[in-house]
Design an enzyme around this catalytic site. Sequence first.
Site, PDB file in Angstrom:
ATOM      1  N   GLY A   8     -28.774  53.602  53.686  1.00  0.00           N
ATOM      2  CA  GLY A   8     -27.424  53.066  53.517  1.00  0.00           C
ATOM      3  C   GLY A   8     -27.474  51.576  53.243  1.00  0.00           C
ATOM      4  O   GLY A   8     -28.237  50.841  53.880  1.00  0.00           O
ATOM      5  N   ALA A   9     -26.664  51.098  52.287  1.00  0.00           N
ATOM      6  CA  ALA A   9     -26.700  49.689  51.892  1.00  0.00           C
ATOM      7  C   ALA A   9     -25.295  49.103  51.830  1.00  0.00           C
ATOM      8  O   ALA A   9     -24.887  48.508  50.837  1.00  0.00           O
ATOM      9  CB  ALA A   9     -27.404  49.537  50.539  1.00  0.00           C
ATOM     10  N   GLY A  10     -24.564  49.275  52.931  1.00  0.00           N
ATOM     11  CA  GLY A  10     -23.235  48.697  53.029  1.00  0.00           C
ATOM     12  C   GLY A  10     -23.254  47.405  53.822  1.00  0.00           C
ATOM     13  O   GLY A  10     -24.254  46.679  53.848  1.00  0.00           O
ATOM     14  N   THR A  11     -22.151  47.122  54.514  1.00  0.00           N
ATOM     15  CA  THR A  11     -22.046  45.871  55.263  1.00  0.00           C
ATOM     16  C   THR A  11     -22.948  45.863  56.490  1.00  0.00           C
ATOM     17  O   THR A  11     -23.114  44.821  57.122  1.00  0.00           O
ATOM     18  CB  THR A  11     -20.587  45.616  55.692  1.00  0.00           C
ATOM     19  N   GLY A  12     -23.533  47.008  56.833  1.00  0.00           N
ATOM     20  CA  GLY A  12     -24.549  47.056  57.869  1.00  0.00           C
ATOM     21  C   GLY A  12     -25.947  47.123  57.273  1.00  0.00           C
ATOM     22  O   GLY A  12     -26.856  46.413  57.703  1.00  0.00           O
ATOM     23  N   CYS A 159     -10.350  53.528  61.998  1.00  0.00           N
ATOM     24  CA  CYS A 159     -10.307  52.144  61.539  1.00  0.00           C
ATOM     25  C   CYS A 159      -8.920  51.887  60.959  1.00  0.00           C
ATOM     26  O   CYS A 159      -8.668  52.143  59.788  1.00  0.00           O
ATOM     27  CB  CYS A 159     -11.392  51.903  60.487  1.00  0.00           C
ATOM     28  N   GLY A 320     -16.883  44.311  61.833  1.00  0.00           N
ATOM     29  CA  GLY A 320     -18.043  43.678  61.228  1.00  0.00           C
ATOM     30  C   GLY A 320     -18.916  42.926  62.211  1.00  0.00           C
ATOM     31  O   GLY A 320     -20.156  43.007  62.157  1.00  0.00           O
ATOM     32  N   CYS A 353     -11.751  40.601  64.336  1.00  0.00           N
ATOM     33  CA  CYS A 353     -11.253  41.072  63.040  1.00  0.00           C
ATOM     34  C   CYS A 353     -10.311  40.061  62.419  1.00  0.00           C
ATOM     35  O   CYS A 353      -9.470  39.473  63.108  1.00  0.00           O
ATOM     36  CB  CYS A 353     -10.529  42.410  63.216  1.00  0.00           C
ATOM     37  N   LYS A 388      -9.862  34.980  55.284  1.00  0.00           N
ATOM     38  CA  LYS A 388     -10.474  36.226  54.804  1.00  0.00           C
ATOM     39  C   LYS A 388     -10.880  36.103  53.337  1.00  0.00           C
ATOM     40  O   LYS A 388     -11.938  36.611  52.939  1.00  0.00           O
ATOM     41  CB  LYS A 388      -9.531  37.408  55.001  1.00  0.00           C
TER      42      LYS A 388
END
Length: 422
Positions: A8-12, A159, A320, A353, A388
Amino acid sequence: MAHIVILGAGTGGMPAAYEMKAAVGNKHEVTVVNEKEDFQFVPSNPWVAVGWRQRKDISIPIGTYLNKKKINFIHQRVDKIDASNSKLELANGEMVDYDYLVITTGPRLAFEEVEGSGPEGFTESICVTDHAEKAWASYQKLLDKPGPIVIGAMPFASCFGPAYEFAFIVDADLRKRKIRDKFPMTYVTSEPYIGHLGLGGVGDSKSMLESELRNHHIKWVTNAKTTKVEAGKLFADELDANGETIKQHEIDFDFAMMLPAFKGVDAVAAVPDLCNPRGFVMVDKLHRNPTYKNIFSAGVCIAIPPVEVTPVPTGTPKTGYMIESMVTSIVHNIADELNGKVPTTTATWNAICLADMGDTGAAFVAIPQIPPRNVAWFKKGKWVHLAKVAFEKYFIRKMKKGTSEPLYEKYILKLLGIEKLE
């Protein structure tokens, strides 16, 4: 030499790859496997859905930037995890061996749990950029032929921030176009009350968000168990505190965006004794799976119990900052094992957040995430919107640079005037 594979190559996953490589150096091999070839900054998807951003603004080619840091990239879907033998089977039939596996896949979007929902049905989604682009196409048609709008979250959603964001962003966009008066809006959510957020509320989130919805002429239905969607009509049972139906709603719409329930991705959920019944990876305080000691996991794909039992099921969000903390825990623990040390690093489960509201925004801090809390803070202001926007550019720039520093801690804590979270 150990082979560490990040799935997986998302925000994590992307920060995990950079941080892992920085920790283990060239003594060990780091490989990222991802079904898509581009990294997408998911928090910007609500802006894509109203035309404020395009895909090129919020995505970067994964391989280009990982390879600069001597991190391997495999652009393939994983069809099977053979956890007992530490192997991945890819969609093209190839096999990948690993010594350590870090699962950061994010969720599978379970549209099938509500008949007629999802981009293949009658509701839009902003969970991935492909869906956000489709929502933008549908939104443009709506602008030509005004009608009612429904935005919200399905049962088992976990979410809720993006749903609130999108409701206020759509409102702001319509006001900028000076046509807001032509679009009745209803917010339909599985939360027991406005501002619950899957967290049991944070500070004054209930009254503040209720006030914002009133001020923006957005009606709402809470404790809403959406049962099915048809063309132009959403069906939802409104429940009381005991889970009994007190009202059945049939809500007309010309445009609907409903966040779906989350489940674990199929290849992960299929591994015996790895996941809970909904396919989320079970981890201990070190973010290691209790059954397979060389599998770690972080982010939306891990199993976290709900903050509280609600009449309509709601999940706990993974923000995040929390995901970043999980990733750091995993990196330190794997590096310690490789160096012959006993791993001891645990994540800090604090929720922070920044939620955009179009021309203003809301920020919240929950320390710890699950009550009772040492800090429960919720504030609103135009500064959040500006923050943001700036953070989007900051995060994408850092992903191109290949930084291993803690991005949320460095940016958001500094913004809020907090040195660190304990």
